[in-house]
Design a protein around this motif. Sequence first.
Motif, PDB file in Angstrom:
ATOM      1  N   ILE A 186       0.833  -1.232  -0.050  1.00  0.00           N
ATOM      2  CA  ILE A 186       0.024   0.005  -0.108  1.00  0.00           C
ATOM      3  C   ILE A 186       0.903   1.104  -0.090  1.00  0.00           C
ATOM      4  O   ILE A 186       1.592   1.344   0.716  1.00  0.00           O
ATOM      5  N   ILE A 241      -7.413  -1.871   5.516  1.00  0.00           N
ATOM      6  CA  ILE A 241      -7.040  -2.034   3.972  1.00  0.00           C
ATOM      7  C   ILE A 241      -5.479  -2.790   4.167  1.00  0.00           C
ATOM      8  O   ILE A 241      -4.861  -2.668   3.253  1.00  0.00           O
ATOM      9  N   LEU A 258      -4.914  -5.306   1.708  1.00  0.00           N
ATOM     10  CA  LEU A 258      -5.033  -5.019   0.303  1.00  0.00           C
ATOM     11  C   LEU A 258      -3.952  -4.435  -0.534  1.00  0.00           C
ATOM     12  O   LEU A 258      -2.882  -4.318   0.043  1.00  0.00           O
ATOM     13  N   SER A 259      -3.996  -4.035  -1.660  1.00  0.00           N
ATOM     14  CA  SER A 259      -2.872  -3.566  -2.445  1.00  0.00           C
ATOM     15  C   SER A 259      -3.647  -2.271  -3.294  1.00  0.00           C
ATOM     16  O   SER A 259      -4.578  -2.474  -3.977  1.00  0.00           O
ATOM     17  N   GLY A 260      -2.786  -1.137  -2.900  1.00  0.00           N
ATOM     18  CA  GLY A 260      -3.348  -0.021  -3.780  1.00  0.00           C
ATOM     19  C   GLY A 260      -2.814   1.364  -3.006  1.00  0.00           C
ATOM     20  O   GLY A 260      -1.672   1.275  -2.467  1.00  0.00           O
ATOM     21  N   LYS A 311      -7.727   0.794  -5.631  1.00  0.00           N
ATOM     22  CA  LYS A 311      -7.042  -0.695  -5.632  1.00  0.00           C
ATOM     23  C   LYS A 311      -6.164  -0.944  -6.771  1.00  0.00           C
ATOM     24  O   LYS A 311      -6.747  -0.176  -7.982  1.00  0.00           O
ATOM     25  N   ARG A 312      -5.222  -1.662  -6.915  1.00  0.00           N
ATOM     26  CA  ARG A 312      -4.391  -2.160  -7.932  1.00  0.00           C
ATOM     27  C   ARG A 312      -5.116  -3.192  -8.642  1.00  0.00           C
ATOM     28  O   ARG A 312      -5.652  -4.055  -7.946  1.00  0.00           O
TER      29      ARG A 312
END
Length: 232
Positions: free
Chosen positions: A182, A206, A209-211, A231-232
Amino acid sequence: MKKLYVVFFSIAFIMVFIYSVRLTKINFGGNTRYSDEEMEKILFPNDFTKITLYNFIRSKLKKDYNIPFIQDIDIYVTGLNSADIIVYEKSIVGCVRYMSSYMYFDKDGIVVESSNKLLEGIPIIDGLDFGRIVLYEKLPISNENVFNEMLDITQVLVGYGITVDRITISSDNNITLYMDNIEVYLGDSSELNGKINELKDIWGKIKDLSGILYLDNYNPIRDDTTYTFRKR
């Protein structure tokens, strides 16, 4: 002659006794950069260095142990075979890459250590323009505002107990944090405490997650400020 033998054997007995009384129970405190086992190997590399009398003597002397990332060490002999070791680690808030090394600095921007090892939990600061770095001197960052921003963000992160992998400060003084997968875009250095507090509150939702999380529009006056996570 008989008296001479008595003196000789008395001295020999005392020396054997001194050499045989060694530390077998060693307690460490304050060390996070090194494990107890690593500290024991560094401070007590052989049998001689475990002799109780030797440690009692060196506990009274101010010794520079010259151990990376360690500021000072206190030895307290608590018994014939026991001692407490208090480790004082250097205060480090960040590091920069310089040539083939990582240069670690404290809360005042003073370079306190140089190493080819990257410490876990210490952020790398990218995007700084600096000259020749000298150990135990202030980081030679040409822009004083950027220097102060760097110190501000590292200290705020420490204050909130937030660990980041990397921090970038752009040429227009915008700050981005990198944490696992992130990116956290903070914008400029205004309202840093509020932005980092929001990050701490949001992180649990988050972290897996990835982003990119955008906190640059943080407004301390508004309670309904919304943030964007892309998000990615």
